[in-house]
Design a protein around this motif. Structure first.
Motif, PDB file in Angstrom:
ATOM      1  N   ILE A  49      18.006  35.967   0.331  1.00 50.98           N
ATOM      2  CA  ILE A  49      18.312  34.593  -0.081  1.00 50.98           C
ATOM      3  C   ILE A  49      18.901  33.903   1.134  1.00 50.98           C
ATOM      4  N   VAL A  50      18.236  32.873   1.628  1.00 55.83           N
ATOM      5  CA  VAL A  50      18.613  32.280   2.910  1.00 55.83           C
ATOM      6  C   VAL A  50      18.862  30.779   2.761  1.00 55.83           C
ATOM      7  N   GLY A  72       8.177  42.055   5.409  1.00 58.28           N
ATOM      8  CA  GLY A  72       7.379  41.700   4.235  1.00 58.28           C
ATOM      9  C   GLY A  72       8.174  41.441   2.980  1.00 58.28           C
ATOM     10  N   PHE A  73       9.504  41.574   3.041  1.00 52.38           N
ATOM     11  CA  PHE A  73      10.302  41.368   1.835  1.00 52.38           C
ATOM     12  C   PHE A  73      10.280  39.892   1.423  1.00 52.38           C
ATOM     13  N   PRO A  74      10.388  39.602   0.115  1.00 48.68           N
ATOM     14  CA  PRO A  74      10.369  38.206  -0.345  1.00 48.68           C
ATOM     15  C   PRO A  74      11.618  37.455   0.098  1.00 48.68           C
ATOM     16  N   ILE A  75      11.454  36.158   0.348  1.00 46.66           N
ATOM     17  CA  ILE A  75      12.550  35.314   0.817  1.00 46.66           C
ATOM     18  C   ILE A  75      12.652  34.071  -0.060  1.00 46.66           C
ATOM     19  N   LEU A  76      13.843  33.859  -0.617  1.00 46.73           N
ATOM     20  CA  LEU A  76      14.137  32.665  -1.411  1.00 46.73           C
ATOM     21  C   LEU A  76      15.004  31.745  -0.560  1.00 46.73           C
ATOM     22  N   LEU A  77      14.511  30.538  -0.298  1.00 43.76           N
ATOM     23  CA  LEU A  77      15.231  29.570   0.528  1.00 43.76           C
ATOM     24  C   LEU A  77      16.124  28.689  -0.340  1.00 43.76           C
ATOM     25  N   ARG A 111      14.260  33.136 -10.630  1.00 46.87           N
ATOM     26  CA  ARG A 111      13.396  33.104  -9.453  1.00 46.87           C
ATOM     27  C   ARG A 111      13.440  34.439  -8.693  1.00 46.87           C
ATOM     28  N   ILE A 112      14.617  35.049  -8.630  1.00 48.60           N
ATOM     29  CA  ILE A 112      14.730  36.364  -8.008  1.00 48.60           C
ATOM     30  C   ILE A 112      13.866  37.377  -8.750  1.00 48.60           C
TER      31      ILE A 112
END
Length: 224
Positions: A49-50, A72-77, A111-112
């Protein structure tokens, strides 16, 4: 499941770390991109989470660097910027989702969960199970033992939510937002009615009860 939080606002970070920890996640927090950059490559999290607006190096350059090095890990902005151009830029540079501030914690959780599901192996996504309770989300079928359960659409959605959070408490507010997709009056009893219907279908006549109520807190699926 370990999450990496990159957020410079101390109050927001403390709130998110506490809330996510209560939901069963392990959270590693960095307040600057410089600290997070090597950490995520050495010990890749399940999800990052960024916050975009970080002091010094911003979140977008951090994400771009991770993707450039094969992360490749998912990123939530996270960002206070609300324009379409800002969201598009964030997604194009490597973000998987974009949430604008201020946001509801329940939406962040949802969302996570969606991002984690997308990045799980396909086989792991198909069957959800607790004890002898099974759910096949793709076919919208559920069983308790060998008995097929006749569940209505909202009962299926609730069961999937509880199974994916099994062992963790799900609040009435989370159920309202996930099952109905919009907010009801928090005093409404629709959640209680729905939970009661689901409990009758999965626990009635069973020696082992799986759906439990924690008064004033919420509901949990667990095999006691």
């Amino acid at each position: 499941m370990e999450l990496l939080l990159v957020e410079d606002d101390a109050k927001i970070a403390a709130f998110l770390v506490r809330g996510l920890t209560e939901q069963g996640y392990r959270v590693q927090h960095c307040s600057q991109a410089e600290d997070a950059a090597p950490l995520a490559l050495e010990q890749p999290p399940a999800l990052a989470i960024v916050d975009i607006m970080l002091p010094g190096r911003d979140g977008l350059s951090l994400v771009q660097d991770w993707r450039g090095q094969g992360a490749g890990f998912p990123i939530l902005l996270l960002s206070a910027r609300r324009s379409v151009d800002d969201r598009v830029q964030g997604l194009r540079l490597g973000g998987d989702d974009y949430l604008t501030k201020p946001f509801a914690f329940s939406e962040l959780l949802a969302r996570i969960e969606v991002l984690l599901r997308r990045h799980q192996p396909a086989v792991a996504q198909d069957l959800q199970q607790l004890a002898d309770l099974r759910l096949d989300p793709s076919r919208k079928l559920a069983w308790r033992g060998e008995h097929k359960l006749a569940l209505q659409p909202r009962e299926l959605v609730l069961l999937e939510l509880l199974l994916r959070q099994q062992g963790r408490v799900v609040s009435r507010t989370q159920i309202l937002e996930r099952v109905w997709d919009y907010r009801f009056d928090p005093q409404t009893n629709v959640v209680d009615v729905l939970v009661c219907r689901l409990r009758n279908k999965i626990d009635k006549g069973q020696t082992q009860k799986l759906l439990h109520t924690l008064r004033g807190i919420g509901y949990v699926l667990r095999a006691d």
